[in-house]
Design an enzyme around this catalytic site. Structure first.
Site, PDB file in Angstrom:
ATOM      1  N   ARG A 180      12.843  -4.313   6.402  1.00 35.40           N
ATOM      2  CA  ARG A 180      13.333  -4.058   5.047  1.00 35.40           C
ATOM      3  C   ARG A 180      14.848  -4.160   4.868  1.00 35.40           C
ATOM      4  O   ARG A 180      15.378  -3.898   3.801  1.00 35.40           O
ATOM      5  CB  ARG A 180      12.819  -2.719   4.530  1.00 35.40           C
ATOM      6  CG  ARG A 180      11.529  -2.902   3.723  1.00 35.40           C
ATOM      7  CD  ARG A 180      11.056  -1.625   3.098  1.00 35.40           C
ATOM      8  NE  ARG A 180      11.994  -1.029   2.185  1.00 35.40           N
ATOM      9  CZ  ARG A 180      12.125  -1.360   0.897  1.00 35.40           C
ATOM     10  NH1 ARG A 180      11.369  -2.273   0.369  1.00 35.40           N
ATOM     11  NH2 ARG A 180      13.009  -0.768   0.135  1.00 35.40           N
ATOM     12  N   CYS A 207       0.818  -1.214   0.000  1.00 39.24           N
ATOM     13  CA  CYS A 207       0.000   0.000   0.000  1.00 39.24           C
ATOM     14  C   CYS A 207       0.852   1.265   0.000  1.00 39.24           C
ATOM     15  O   CYS A 207       2.072   1.225   0.098  1.00 39.24           O
ATOM     16  CB  CYS A 207      -0.929  -0.009   1.197  1.00 39.24           C
ATOM     17  SG  CYS A 207      -0.060   0.086   2.774  1.00 39.24           S
ATOM     18  N   ALA A 231       3.121   1.745   2.936  1.00 35.98           N
ATOM     19  CA  ALA A 231       4.344   0.940   2.824  1.00 35.98           C
ATOM     20  C   ALA A 231       5.373   1.658   1.954  1.00 35.98           C
ATOM     21  O   ALA A 231       6.571   1.641   2.236  1.00 35.98           O
ATOM     22  CB  ALA A 231       4.024  -0.436   2.240  1.00 35.98           C
ATOM     23  N   HIS A 258       5.547   6.640  -2.449  1.00 39.19           N
ATOM     24  CA  HIS A 258       6.855   7.222  -2.788  1.00 39.19           C
ATOM     25  C   HIS A 258       6.682   8.698  -3.114  1.00 39.19           C
ATOM     26  O   HIS A 258       7.431   9.551  -2.654  1.00 39.19           O
ATOM     27  CB  HIS A 258       7.469   6.526  -4.004  1.00 39.19           C
ATOM     28  CG  HIS A 258       7.589   5.052  -3.866  1.00 39.19           C
ATOM     29  ND1 HIS A 258       7.497   4.195  -4.945  1.00 39.19           N
ATOM     30  CD2 HIS A 258       7.790   4.263  -2.786  1.00 39.19           C
ATOM     31  CE1 HIS A 258       7.632   2.948  -4.524  1.00 39.19           C
ATOM     32  NE2 HIS A 258       7.823   2.958  -3.227  1.00 39.19           N
TER      33      HIS A 258
END
Lengths: 457, 545
Positions: B99, B65, B68, B198
């Site tokens: 991550r 999503c 994230a 992003h």
């Protein structure tokens, strides 16, 4: 220092949770649903929830975790997720063909008020749920309870499919709670050793510890079948292992079909296993076979052999309420000293139980429900311990404070074995002892000066 | 249920495509068929693919999503900003250390990346609003740790109940005085994938942090590295190479980064873009506001690394740097060549599939080429059309409802600090010499004809592809790993690298060759069947000899 910003001085926090000792409801619902044979879990929310839960469960089990999502976008969040879910049913049954879809909600779909049973009804009417297929619905708002609550809610949702024919089937329902696949297998083994016909629901054994054969089965051989789920309504009785994980489902069966239930602690350690075996014996009207008594005796033997290394060793533990209650009791029974006990899951009852179990210790334990690992770390800084029992996140504390760590609970992201070697039952107790002793004695061997270094321990 | 037994040796991509969508309901088949492209040279480029569109509900997607993408990917790797997630506990929990972004505490001894902060919203917060709790949480964090910055991340319910996180952040920034507080409206339901997150992260970091520090940064050749996340230490290896070359990396967005790096980013003279998808917004904004041009680089693959270094040297047009870069390449390459020579006999001709990210499915093809392996199918999880077909398609991209609600911030040249780093003539001369600015040709031109390019691949198609084409290696993420391996095909995670890395730069290339050699030649894949399954016939009773 990995956690260099954690001060020793404890200040009260009302708003921020740091390094949680819990996660949210839906992942528990997803794990529970994987314990139904032929079931595809479905997350009714935006696709990140599903991705995160699948990733976390995959990292813990090193197994494929199939699950679908309603893939909410902004539009669905405004107008409701009904169209997405109905479309998802159609796509899932067409492409993946499961026997069951187990839908759980998320904070998103709960906040906008999507009503799963109503959507299911609509999908049924539109023919989007084929004949002979099932859709389970659990409401699992992420802002209530924890992953444990989500597990419990999905197991309760399973009981909706229980049926009563009016004739008892002679079986005992065992609701194992959120334990590992191998633990569920071990519970079945103990029941079958005792000659008890059981329905273990849910049952992730054979699902999340499946073999590598060159064939991918999205729906592996294991899991509680829908026939078994239905038959829970005709059972002689239900044993619910763990108040937090399993009691709601057991009570629902009692309410719906008058299947009497007892809520027990999870069978970790000697005493809790004793109570489980004793309850199973009574409810099923069977004798405990000698083989099981031998296993018990082996555990007691090991405790007596190794008591010196356990005596008054200080322990900090974090995890989920049902597990912690049984583990704390086990540690006390070994004459160890559980000092700091934290769960992220809310529930004042938890603190009360822990205080009862630790009442005879010569100090007052630190215990907190709805706590976090940041607090646990601060407690440890103030009162150091000899051993930490925690999920993988505990390793940051363990390394900073130089404490041996036993990984136990969820999630375990960096070691193997939890899928395969049970920690429930007497044999599981032996396994726990092996881990505890290994951690303590490895530390002794590391730290002892040369002249004190010993071959025989 | 798939058994990957037989390999289709001669396959027609059109048949494969037909096979992939055969089982779908008609509407799904229509949609998916536009996201599955048979690569071929077309006039002006490659065929058109549909990308950055909604995932179909119920199709088991690889995507995550917006939260994230924002918190997990872009803001996660910055060590000295506290990331406070405003929402129920899960979102923060799942993004906690998962991550593999590596970092050390740095000289200022600050590293909050091992921590997980959440307002842990309860039902009462959902009903009555969570703004007060958010403000209190910021205060508690400040009192405990005194960070220089706190980023606040919205999760799904926050947007729905209307908490004004930006005002809370602004008020707390004013109240605290020496702590920059800013917020990200990165609710998971926005956009269609991580990609929207992003963009949101880029906007806010540009708005609130970039340009905050004007204390001059020393360095002869100053660059920013954009879209490098230091998974498995990639950024460390790239920085090692930069250091050897005398190139000063002012800011990495955002692997192993600090607040101060972002704040000083406007002082660089060149932006080097690794992951085009996740960070091209920042590159464009830095150019518009401060006059810093950007070029596309790729440090995945030894040859690609050498090429990127030469591009940077050509940009600065300085003989000393050019010589230094050539020396470094000459010194680094023997070890790489030795490794290739060693593994290539075992990897030559093997096939791979790559379904990952918004650039990695492209970048990693360099490494596979160096090993003599063939990429037979690839695609991105959250890319846009320009990442497949190149930026030439940008003017033709349709802005749909899901993209429209992601803010585009208007950037103007900075009144005092805008300074074009090159004159128009210099840019023209560099372009003539082959340095392309603001340019990315995408994945498709680099793939062979008749390969399959698939956007937003799902579980069913992945399984089908492996079953039909039986690659020697499949690359994707953690969720895909074990279903592929159950089929007896090794799977390499290219998001988190499993436990490996670095794979960037020269030393990273060697690591990758060895890792892939290990995977595709592991003995384990021959153990699927027990001896009695291979030879089930019973023979006469055995007797002791």
């Amino acid at each position: 220092m990995l956690l260099r910003h954690t001060p020793e001085e404890i200040s009260e926090r009302k708003a921020v949770t740091i390094n949680p000792a819990k996660t949210c409801q839906p992942i528990g619902a997803m794990y529970a649903a994987l314990g139904i044979h032929g079931c595809l879990p479905h997350s009714h929310g935006s696709q990140g929830c599903c991705a995160y839960h699948r990733s976390t469960l995959t990292r813990h089990y090193k197994e494929p975790i199939p699950a679908a999502t309603s893939s909410f976008t902004e539009g669905a969040s405004v107008f409701g997720g009904q169209a997405n879910l109905v479309q998802a049913f159609n796509n899932i049954f067409t492409v993946y063909d499961p026997d069951v879809i187990a839908v759980h909600t998320t904070c998103l779909s709960e906040t906008i008020g999507d009503d799963l049973p109503q959507i299911r009804k609509k999908a049924l009417k539109e023919g989007k749920i084929p004949e002979g297929k099932y859709v389970m619905c659990a409401s699992t708002p992420s802002y209530v309870g924890s992953h444990v609550t989500g597990f419990s809610n999905m197991v309760k949702a399973m009981t909706e499919f229980s049926e009563s024919t009016g004739r008892k089937n002679g079986k005992i329902n065992i609701i194992p709670g959120w334990v590992e696949p191998c633990d569920m297998e071990e519970i079945k083994r103990i029941a079958s050793m005792m000659g008890v016909k059981s329905i273990v629901m849910p049952d992730t054994s054979g699902v999340l510890n499946a073999p590598l054969t060159g064939q991918y089965k999205m729906f592996p051989d294991g899991g509680t079948t829908m026939d078994e789920v239905k038959a829970t309504g005709d059972a002689v009785g239900t044993l619910a292992l763990g108040e937090w994980c399993s009691a709601d489902a057991a009570r629902a069966l009692d309410k719906k079909h008058s299947v009497p239930c007892s809520v027990l602690d999870m069978p970790f350690g000697l005493k809790a296993t004793d109570r489980f075996v004793d309850a199973l014996r009574k409810i099923a009207g069977v004798n405990v076979p000698d083989e099981l008594l031998v296993e018990r005796g082996q555990l007691v033997d090991l405790i007596s052999d190794m008591h010196a290394w356990l005596y008054h060793k200080k322990v900090a533990i974090a995890g989920d309420p049902d597990q912690l209650i049984a583990m704390t009791e086990f540690l006390v029974s070994l004459d160890m000293w559980p000092m700091h006990i934290v769960t992220g899951t809310p529930g004042k009852k938890f603190e009360k139980r822990i205080r009862e179990i630790t009442a005879e210790l010569p100090f007052e334990v630190n215990v907190k429900a709805k706590g976090d690992l940041f607090l646990l770390h601060q407690w440890i800084k103030n009162d150091p311990v000899d051993l930490l029992i925690c999920n993988t996140y505990g390793k940051y504390i363990a390394r900073d404070e130089d404490i041996p760590l036993i990984r136990w609970g969820f999630p375990i992201l960096d070691r193997q074995g939890h899928q395969y070697f049970p920690t429930v039952g007497y044999k599981g107790g032996i396994r726990l002892m092996e881990k505890i002793l290994g951690a303590i004695l490895d530390r002794k061997d590391r730290d002892d000066p040369e002249i004190k270094f010993e071959l025989v321990i | 249920m798939a058994t990957a037994k037989q390999k289709m040796v001669h396959w027609d991509p059109a048949d494969i495509k037909a096979e992939l969508i055969k089982k779908y309901p008609p509407k799904v088949a229509r949609k998916r068929s536009k996201q599955i492209m048979i690569n071929e040279a077309a006039e002006n480029g490659t065929p058109e693919i549909t990308a950055n569109v909604r995932t179909i509900p119920g199709i088991i997607t690889m995507r995550g999503c917006t939260y994230a993408g924002c918190k997990g990917v872009i803001m996660g790797p910055t060590r000295d900003i506290v990331n406070l997630v405003h929402g129920p506990i899960g979102c923060s929990f799942y993004a906690w250390l998962t991550r593999r972004n590596q970092t050390g505490p740095g000289p200022d001894d600050e590293n909050f990346m091992n921590y997980c902060f959440s307002t842990d919203m309860q039902d009462s917060d959902i009903i009555f609003g969570g703004e007060k709790k958010l403000a209190a949480a910021i205060q508690e964090i400040y009192d405990l740790m005194h960070p220089k910055a706190i980023g606040v991340f919205a999760t799904c319910p926050v947007g729905l109940i209307g908490d004004d996180i930006h005002t809370v952040a602004k008020n707390m920034k004013e109240k605290l005085g020496d702590c920059n507080v800013f917020a990200f409206s990165c609710e998971g339901y926005k956009g269609v994938s991580q990609s929207a997150g992003h963009h949101i992260a880029n906007n806010q970091i540009f708005r609130h942090v970039v340009g905050e520090n004007d204390v001059p940064k020393e360095g002869k050749y100053k660059i920013n590295l954009l879209g490098e996340y230091n998974i498995g230490g990639d950024g460390f290896e790239i920085d090692r190479i930069f250091n050897r070359c005398g190139i000063t990396n002012i800011a990495t967005f955002s692997g192993n980064s600090t607040y101060d790096q972002f704040a000083s980013a406007h002082q660089a003279d060149l932006n080097c873009v690794m992951c085009h998808r996740s960070i091209n917004y920042v590159a464009d904004m830095l150019e518009t506001k401060f006059g810093i041009p950007w070029i596309k680089v790729n440090f995945i693959g030894a040859n690609a690394t050498a090429k990127s270094l030469r591009k940077i040297a050509a940009y600065f047009d300085d003989q000393e740097l050019k010589d230094r870069v050539e020396d470094v390449i000459a010194e680094e390459m023997p070890e790489v060549e030795k490794a290739i020579e060693e593994i290539r006999p075992r990897t030559e001709g093997k096939t791979a599939m790559l379904f990952v990210g918004g650039s990695r499915a492209h970048h990693y093809q360099e490494l596979f080429r160096e090993m003599g392996m063939k990429v037979i199918s690839a695609g991105y999880e959250f890319a846009h059309r320009d990442d497949y077909e190149g930026r030439r398609v940008l003017p033709f991209l349709k802005v749909d409802a899901d993209s429209r609600n992601i803010e585009e911030i208007e950037v103007e040249p900075d009144e005092t600090r805008y300074r074009p780093r090159k004159t128009e003539e210099q840019i023209a001369a560099l372009e003539k010499a082959g340095i392309k600015f603001k340019s990315y040709d995408g994945l498709a031109p680099d793939m062979e004809p008749d390969t399959l390019i698939i956007d937003d691949l799902n579980q069913y198609e992945a399984e089908k592809l492996v079953e039909l084409l039986r690659p020697d290696l499949f690359c994707a993420g953690i969720k895909e790993k074990y279903s592929i391996q159950k089929l007896g095909v090794p799977m390499k995670q290219l998001h988190s690298y499993d436990s490996g890395g670095p794979y960037a730069g020269f030393k990273g290339a060697v690591n990758f060759y060895n890792e892939i050699d290990r995977l595709v030649n592991s003995r384990v894949w021959s153990y699927m069947k027990a001896p009695w399954q291979e030879n089930p016939q019973l023979s006469a009773a055995y007797v002791w000899e």
